[in-house]
Each structure stands twice: as structure tokens, then as C-alpha cells.
Design an enzyme around this catalytic site. Structure first.
Site, PDB file in Angstrom:
ATOM      1  N   LYS A 156      -6.166  -9.173  11.015  1.00  0.00           N
ATOM      2  CA  LYS A 156      -6.028  -7.726  10.875  1.00  0.00           C
ATOM      3  C   LYS A 156      -7.364  -7.159  10.411  1.00  0.00           C
ATOM      4  O   LYS A 156      -7.882  -7.533   9.364  1.00  0.00           O
ATOM      5  CB  LYS A 156      -4.929  -7.403   9.859  1.00  0.00           C
TER       6      LYS A 156
ATOM      7  N   LYS B 211      -4.521  -7.410  15.292  1.00  0.00           N
ATOM      8  CA  LYS B 211      -4.343  -5.972  15.098  1.00  0.00           C
ATOM      9  C   LYS B 211      -5.658  -5.328  14.738  1.00  0.00           C
ATOM     10  O   LYS B 211      -6.357  -5.876  13.887  1.00  0.00           O
ATOM     11  CB  LYS B 211      -3.333  -5.769  13.956  1.00  0.00           C
TER      12      LYS B 211
ATOM     13  N   GLU C 140      -8.696 -17.189  10.191  1.00  0.00           N
ATOM     14  CA  GLU C 140      -7.540 -16.503   9.597  1.00  0.00           C
ATOM     15  C   GLU C 140      -6.234 -16.993  10.232  1.00  0.00           C
ATOM     16  O   GLU C 140      -5.251 -17.251   9.539  1.00  0.00           O
ATOM     17  CB  GLU C 140      -7.656 -14.984   9.792  1.00  0.00           C
TER      18      GLU C 140
ATOM     19  N   CYS D  33       0.809  -1.235   0.000  1.00  0.00           N
ATOM     20  CA  CYS D  33       0.000   0.000   0.000  1.00  0.00           C
ATOM     21  C   CYS D  33       0.836   1.276   0.000  1.00  0.00           C
ATOM     22  O   CYS D  33       0.424   2.280  -0.567  1.00  0.00           O
ATOM     23  CB  CYS D  33      -1.008  -0.001   1.140  1.00  0.00           C
TER      24      CYS D  33
ATOM     25  N   ARG E 276      -1.766   6.049   8.220  1.00  0.00           N
ATOM     26  CA  ARG E 276      -1.892   6.302   6.782  1.00  0.00           C
ATOM     27  C   ARG E 276      -1.365   7.679   6.423  1.00  0.00           C
ATOM     28  O   ARG E 276      -0.868   7.888   5.321  1.00  0.00           O
ATOM     29  CB  ARG E 276      -3.336   6.088   6.332  1.00  0.00           C
TER      30      ARG E 276
HETATM   31  C1  PBG Z   1       0.015  -1.703   5.829  1.00  0.00           C
HETATM   32  C2  PBG Z   1      -0.133  -1.459   7.272  1.00  0.00           C
HETATM   33  C3  PBG Z   1      -1.039  -0.615   7.943  1.00  0.00           C
HETATM   34  C4  PBG Z   1      -0.689  -0.660   9.289  1.00  0.00           C
HETATM   35  C5  PBG Z   1       0.378  -1.533   9.406  1.00  0.00           C
HETATM   36  N1  PBG Z   1       0.685  -2.033   8.159  1.00  0.00           N
HETATM   37  C6  PBG Z   1      -2.094   0.277   7.434  1.00  0.00           C
HETATM   38  C7  PBG Z   1      -3.293  -0.261   6.802  1.00  0.00           C
HETATM   39  O1  PBG Z   1      -3.525  -1.463   6.710  1.00  0.00           O
HETATM   40  O2  PBG Z   1      -4.041   0.582   6.301  1.00  0.00           O
HETATM   41  C8  PBG Z   1      -1.337   0.134  10.397  1.00  0.00           C
HETATM   42  C9  PBG Z   1      -0.459   0.407  11.571  1.00  0.00           C
HETATM   43  C10 PBG Z   1      -0.949   1.464  12.492  1.00  0.00           C
HETATM   44  O3  PBG Z   1      -2.053   2.031  12.356  1.00  0.00           O
HETATM   45  O4  PBG Z   1      -0.216   1.757  13.428  1.00  0.00           O
HETATM   46  N2  PBG Z   1      -0.992  -2.394   5.216  1.00  0.00           N
END
Ligand code: PBG
Length: 325
Positions: A198, A251, A236, A125, A208
């Protein structure tokens, strides 16, 4: 079980002094449990404060070396790296480039702190022009096309010297694809920490901004999990374990303590919990207003995450906690 028999039983007896309380304490937060996230940008002498995460910076690799020395000195065993590339495109080319921002950062860090564990977030991303975690075909993130790029990315991190890779994309089959790529290249000893459960969470907002990774259209709900579900979280985790995950993760952390507990009760794998950017930002903002006792709140939060069953906590507070403990 017998009913408590007052006055023979007095639960307050073991709470009379700090020494007694410490003796019977069931859960402890230790610096050795923590992983500190770092944001890396390209260039030189770059130190940009992240406005929604006060106290945290995007650093270029040259400044990172001083930072990791400090982290190692504090006794924090591991960092997890996020990269912000100079250019983004449809297929995340700089995610798996041998001279990409993360690949270079790993080499720089390993030179100064070889014993500090370097974990890399494996996701697309931050590297895609559309901000989604995979290859987009007709406005949909294509699962199987994404796997190949994730495997390439993880492999390039491991080849640059990463101690562990952590896929956070939520594609089906990514752990298997990454395991095969690593094993096929003599890297069978590099473990995978899978972001197994997640959730599609509003708590990622500040991240982000930090990683410049907000999706340009739509959202991540077709790949990240629906927050109301916990049974699905177990599926998962089961899937990632079956595919070869060494460590599994839940998470965010604080709003998902029940999920952490379920996973802990169901599986024996080491369990990590990610206390995400929104959790940090909420506490930091209130602390800056003088509305709460930051140290007390943070240590209580981390204790709760461990009490729920996590072994490892990824937290933006790791450095402060190391100083407090
Ligand atoms: C990448 C990723 C994200 C986070 C960790 N790896 C953002 C998302 O999935 O949008 C979030 C970490 C945080 O908010 O501290 N995909």
C-alpha cells in the site's frame, strides 16, 4: 520464436467479428471478481453524499440493509466496510468497541444478506483524533503499540460476524498479530486479506474526505510505501505471506499495474487490487463533464487491472459494472 510470416500470418483474421474476438479473449472482467466498498456512519436514516465521490454515500446501519440487498441482487460477492465513528480519541477506542459502528453494521448486514461476504477494513485512522493509522508517541506512529489495537479491532470484527478482515495500516507484523488473536479465539477460519503493498498515494484524497480520516499533522509516509519502489513491494508481500496472509493486495491499482504484474509473477497467492477513490473521482468528474465515455473507460481500466494479474478488484464502480455486464 519465428518472425511473423506475412501474408501467411494475418493477425487481423481473429479480429473480424465480435464472436471471434470473444473466442480468443485473454482477460475477462466478471462481477464475481468485484468487491464494493461501503462507508458506514452511526445514527439513523443517515444518507450523506460524498462530495468528491458523486454517487457514493455514507449510510447508517438501518439504511445499509436495503443497500446490501441491492448489492447481493446484482451478483456482487463481497463488500468491504469502512466506519466513521461519532467520537475519536488518541487510542481509537471505538475501533474495537463491541458496539462500534462497524460491529453493529456487520450484525445488521448478516441478518438480511447472510451470503454476502462481509470484509472489514482494519485500520485506526478513522478512529483516532490525530487521523494516523496507529498510536502516536512523540509525533511518530509507534509500530508495536499499534499492533495490539489492530489485533483487538480485527478480533472484534470477526466476533461480530465478519467473513474476512483486511488490515490497511501498513505496520510491520500486523498480519501475525491479527492471525494470533483470531486463532487464539477460535476464529482460525477467518481469512486475512492484507493490504500488502500500500503506497503513500495522493489518490486517497477523496476517501479521506469520505472517511474523515486525513492526518491532522504530517503524512503517512513513515508507514505507507514510497511510490517509486517496486522491489520493496515484493518484500512487503513476502512478509505478509510469511505472517499468514491469505490474500495479498496492491493499492492503488491503475498507477501501479507494474507492481501488480510483479507480485503476480512472484507469488501464487490470490491477488487483489484496490482501484481507489482518486481513480473513481477522476473518471466520474470527467464523465460528468461529458468528456469521456464512462462505461468504456471503466471497463477498460478494470480489464487492464486484471490483465496485469489481479484476481480480485475492489472498486467503487462495482454496482455500475454489475449493471453494465
Ligand atoms: C485506511 C484506508 C485508506 C484507504 C483504504 N483504507 C486511506 C489511507 O490510507 O489514507 C484508501 C481507499 C481509497 O482511497 O479509496 N488506512
Amino acid at each position: 520464436m519465428k518472425l511473423s510470416n506475412f501474408p501467411n500470418t494475418r493477425l487481423r483474421r481473429l479480429r473480424r467479428s465480435e464472436a471471434l474476438r470473444a473466442l480468443v479473449r485473454e482477460t475477462k472482467v466478471e462481477v464475481g471478481d468485484l468487491i464494493y466498498p461501503l462507508f458506514v456512519v452511526e445514527g439513523n436514516k443517515m444518507k450523506q453524499e460524498i462530495s468528491s465521490m458523486p454517487g457514493l454515500y455514507r449510510l447508517s446501519a438501518d439504511l445499509l440493509t436495503k443497500e446490501v440487498e441491492e448489492i447481493a441482487k446484482l451478483g456482487i460477492p463481497a463488500i468491504i466496510l469502512f466506519g466513521i465513528p461519532q467520537k475519536k480519541d488518541e487510542v481509537a477506542s471505538l475501533a474495537y468497541h463491541p458496539k462500534g459502528v462497524i460491529q453493529q453494521a456487520i450484525r445488521a448486514i448478516k441478518k438480511v444478506t447472510p451470503d454476502l461476504l462481509v470484509i472489514t477494513d482494519v485500520c485506526l485512522c478513522e478512529y483516532t483524533s490525530h487521523g494516523h493509522c496507529g498510536v502516536v508517541v512523540d509525533s511518530y506512529v509507534d509500530n508495536d503499540k499499534t499492533l495490539e489495537l489492530l489485533a483487538k479491532t480485527a478480533l472484534s470484527h470477526a466476533e461480530a460476524g465478519a467473513d474476512m478482515v483486511a488490515p490497511s495500516d501498513m505496520m510491520d507484523g500486523r498480519v501475525k498479530a491479527i492471525r494470533q488473536a483470531l486463532d487464539g479465539n477460535g476464529l482460525q477460519n477467518v481469512p486475512i486479506m492484507a493490504y500488502a503493498a500500500k503506497y503513500a498515494s495522493a489518490f486517497y484524497g477523496p476517501f479521506r474526505e469520505a472517511a474523515e480520516s486525513a492526518p491532522q499533522f504530517g503524512d503517512r509516509r513513515s508507514y505507507q510505501m514510497d511510490p517509486p519502489n517496486w522491489r520493496e513491494a515484493l518484500r512487503e508481500v513476502e512478509q505478509d505471506i510469511a505472517e499468514g496472509a491469505d490474500i495479498v493486495m496492491v493499492k492503488p491499482a491503475l498507477p501501479y499495474l507494474d507492481v501488480i504484474r510483479k507480485v503476480r509473477d512472484t507469488y501464487d497467492h490470490p491477488l487483489a487490487a484496490y482501484s481507489v477513490s482518486g481513480e473513481y473521482a477522476m473518471v466520474k468528474a470527467a464523465a460528468q463533464q461529458g468528456w469521456l465515455d464512462e462505461r468504456g473507460i471503466v471497463l477498460e481500466m478494470l480489464t487492464a487491472i486484471k490483465r496485469a494479474g489481479a484476481d480480485i478488484i475492489i472498486t467503487y464502480y462495482a454496482k455500475e459494472v454489475a449493471q453494465w455486464l
